[in-house]
Design an enzyme around this catalytic site. Structure first.
Site, PDB file in Angstrom:
ATOM      1  CD  GLN A 229      -2.350 -12.017  -2.781  1.00 54.30           C
ATOM      2  OE1 GLN A 229      -1.933 -13.148  -2.513  1.00 54.30           O
ATOM      3  NE2 GLN A 229      -3.004 -11.286  -1.889  1.00 54.30           N
TER       4      GLN A 229
ATOM      5  CB  CYS B  10      -8.546  -4.172   1.181  1.00 49.90           C
ATOM      6  SG  CYS B  10      -6.855  -4.536   1.556  1.00 49.90           S
TER       7      CYS B  10
ATOM      8  CB  SER C  99       3.168  -6.981   0.879  1.00 48.23           C
ATOM      9  OG  SER C  99       2.770  -6.817   2.206  1.00 48.23           O
ATOM     10  CB  ALA C 100       7.132  -9.330   4.486  1.00 49.07           C
ATOM     11  CG  HIS C 101       1.075  -9.212   5.276  1.00 52.66           C
ATOM     12  ND1 HIS C 101      -0.243  -9.570   5.251  1.00 52.66           N
ATOM     13  CD2 HIS C 101       1.144  -8.065   4.580  1.00 52.66           C
ATOM     14  CE1 HIS C 101      -0.941  -8.670   4.582  1.00 52.66           C
ATOM     15  NE2 HIS C 101      -0.116  -7.744   4.163  1.00 52.66           N
TER      16      HIS C 101
ATOM     17  CB  THR D 232      14.949   4.072  11.772  1.00 49.54           C
ATOM     18  OG1 THR D 232      15.392   5.351  12.228  1.00 49.54           O
ATOM     19  CG2 THR D 232      15.902   2.988  12.257  1.00 49.54           C
TER      20      THR D 232
ATOM     21  CB  THR E  59      -0.947  -0.009   1.221  1.00 46.78           C
ATOM     22  OG1 THR E  59      -1.785  -1.164   1.123  1.00 46.78           O
ATOM     23  CG2 THR E  59      -1.808   1.231   1.265  1.00 46.78           C
TER      24      THR E  59
ATOM     25  CG  ASN F 233      -6.402  -8.947  -4.471  1.00 46.92           C
ATOM     26  OD1 ASN F 233      -6.133  -8.397  -5.537  1.00 46.92           O
ATOM     27  ND2 ASN F 233      -7.332  -8.492  -3.661  1.00 46.92           N
TER      28      ASN F 233
HETATM   29  N1  PLP Z   1      -1.833  -5.653  -3.607  1.00 50.69           N
HETATM   30  C1  PLP Z   1      -2.412  -6.873  -3.552  1.00 50.69           C
HETATM   31  C2  PLP Z   1      -2.622  -7.637  -4.825  1.00 50.69           C
HETATM   32  C3  PLP Z   1      -2.816  -7.392  -2.323  1.00 50.69           C
HETATM   33  O1  PLP Z   1      -3.390  -8.597  -2.276  1.00 50.69           O
HETATM   34  C4  PLP Z   1      -2.602  -6.622  -1.146  1.00 50.69           C
HETATM   35  C5  PLP Z   1      -3.066  -7.121   0.168  1.00 50.69           C
HETATM   36  O2  PLP Z   1      -4.197  -7.475   0.334  1.00 50.69           O
HETATM   37  C6  PLP Z   1      -2.004  -5.371  -1.264  1.00 50.69           C
HETATM   38  C7  PLP Z   1      -1.633  -4.928  -2.503  1.00 50.69           C
HETATM   39  C8  PLP Z   1      -1.750  -4.511  -0.058  1.00 50.69           C
HETATM   40  O3  PLP Z   1      -0.651  -5.037   0.640  1.00 50.69           O
HETATM   41  P1  PLP Z   1      -0.164  -4.472   2.054  1.00 50.69           P
HETATM   42  O4  PLP Z   1      -0.923  -5.226   3.067  1.00 50.69           O
HETATM   43  O5  PLP Z   1       1.283  -4.779   2.099  1.00 50.69           O
HETATM   44  O6  PLP Z   1      -0.384  -3.017   2.061  1.00 50.69           O
END
Ligand code: PLP
Length: 381
Positions: free
Chosen positions: A175, A320, A194-196, A232, A70, A147
């Site tokens: 993804q 989201c 994005s790591a998670h 940082t 994001t 996603n």
């Molecule tokens: N882009 C995609 C395709 C995603 O699936 C997501 C998370 O749902 C994001 C962006 C946003 O990622 P973050 O949680 O790192 O902001």
């Protein structure tokens, strides 16, 4: 019972947890400080950047560690708004994640030219090439993997034609990373990760910047991240993210064929247990972990709640979008009417999901089907 909502997020991989603890205990110094301890952290930070660069096939200097996709999306569109000529247009895929769509709308407003994906949600390179040739666009945004549906975009071809047209491309590969090999993603100018989503911690990610992005400042302040993002660095988070990606890239992404068979066997089993069920975007290449099911009856939140009672976590779509009124913009772009879109359930597995887990979930769909009646046939609970 297994979770099938992993496109929303993933648990911390054991290797990532170990790396996080090690860095938190032993490498907590600020890498910008003048001490020797800090210099050691700086070396480790540089090594993490170099390793990430190897995975993408890119130059380490192009990689900016940040808080996730994001942040990356917001930074890229703000940069384009400042650096592209006034009146510049953006060619945008309508099935992008809300973070890309919202940032694009904020900065480009009515200067967005919407791409027209096919019925499976794929952006075809041919029409995009025509659009760039006939009307031009100052920038393009097309994701790597969706996603909600798992649809894979032909990002290699799109990156190639954007490069030939001299048009910068933003590819949201959030993804894609960890599920499929990252190699080649350097061909897009800007890339989000994005790591998670791949076993790393929440709140850490990265952005690949375009090769000539000297004026790119995702955040203003100190000179961290080659001047591209002040603040940082979250080194423990970065170390954990790299440990998770290392594991995914070196062992997990290799089993795609077997997992595709499990995914498709699951879809067939649900269709047998709940006749009339179909798979959204069935004709497209899709992620091995994702199935978007269009069920013949029952609102998706009912299916989600009933399955949750049996300890199966699935979802109605993007995390989201949870709680937002209205149906998915992704399904609307695929031509699903709102009533059908409200019967769509997203199932997204992870690397630990077994064939038996898929089978158990298919059976659970069959078991809850009689309980998930059309809204006017059951009392709201
Ligand atoms: N882009 C995609 C395709 C995603 O699936 C997501 C998370 O749902 C994001 C962006 C946003 O990622 P973050 O949680 O790192 O902001």
């Amino acid at each position: 019972m297994p979770c099938f909502d992993h496109n929303a997020t993933t648990p911390l991989a054991p290797a990532a947890r170990a790396a996080w603890l090690l860095a938190s205990d032993g490498a907590w110094a600020n890498p910008s400080s003048p001490s020797r301890a800090a210099a050691r952290v700086k070396l480790q930070l540089d090594a993490a950047r170099a390793r990430l660069a190897e995975f993408l096939g890119t130059a380490p200097a192009r990689l900016v560690f940040n808080s996730g996709a994001t942040e990356g999306a917001n930074a890229v569109f703000a940069h384009w708004a400042h650096t592209l000529s006034p009146g510049a247009t953006l060619a945008l895929n309508p099935t992008e994640h809300p973070c890309v769509l919202a940032a694009a709308r904020a900065h480009f407003g009515d200067r967005i030219v919407w791409l027209a994906p096919d019925g499976d949600g794929m952006v075809r390179p041919g029409p995009l090439a025509d659009l760039l040739a006939r009307h031009g666009a100052a920038a393009v945004a097309v994701m790597a993997a969706n996603n909600e549906t798992g649809v894979l975009q032909p990002w290699r071809e799109i990156a190639d034609l954007c490069r030939r047209a001299g048009t910068p491309l933003l590819c949201d590969a959030t993804q894609w990373f960890g599920k499929l090999p990252a190699a080649g993603l350097h061909e897009a100018d800007w890339v989000l990760g994005s790591a998670h989503k791949f076993g790393g911690p929440k709140g850490v990610g990265f952005l690949q910047a375009a090769p000539q992005a000297d004026g790119f400042h995702g955040q203003l302040g100190g000179a961290q991240e080659n001047g591209h993002r002040a603040g940082t660095e979250n080194f423990p988070g970065i170390a954990a993210m790299l440990a998770a990606l290392e594991e995914a890239e070196t062992s997990k992404v290799l089993f795609e064929t077997e997992r595709l068979a499990w995914r498709d066997g699951f879809a067939r089993a649900v269709a047998a247990a709940v006749p009339g069920t179909t798979v959204v975007a069935a004709g497209a290449e899709r992620l091995w972990n994702t199935v978007s099911l269009l069920l013949p009856h029952g609102e998706n939140h009912r299916w989600v709640a009933r399955l949750d009672r049996r300890d199966f976590q699935v979802s109605t779509g993007s995390a989201c979008a949870t709680g937002k009124a209205g149906s998915s913009h992704v399904l609307a772009a695929l031509g699903l009417d709102p009533a059908a879109a409200r019967r769509v359930v997203r199932v997204s597995a992870c690397w630990e999901t077994t064939a038996a887990d898929w089978t158990a979930l298919a059976a659970a769909f069959g078991a809850v089907a009689p309980e998930v009646q059309p809204a006017d046939n059951v009392a709201e609970i």
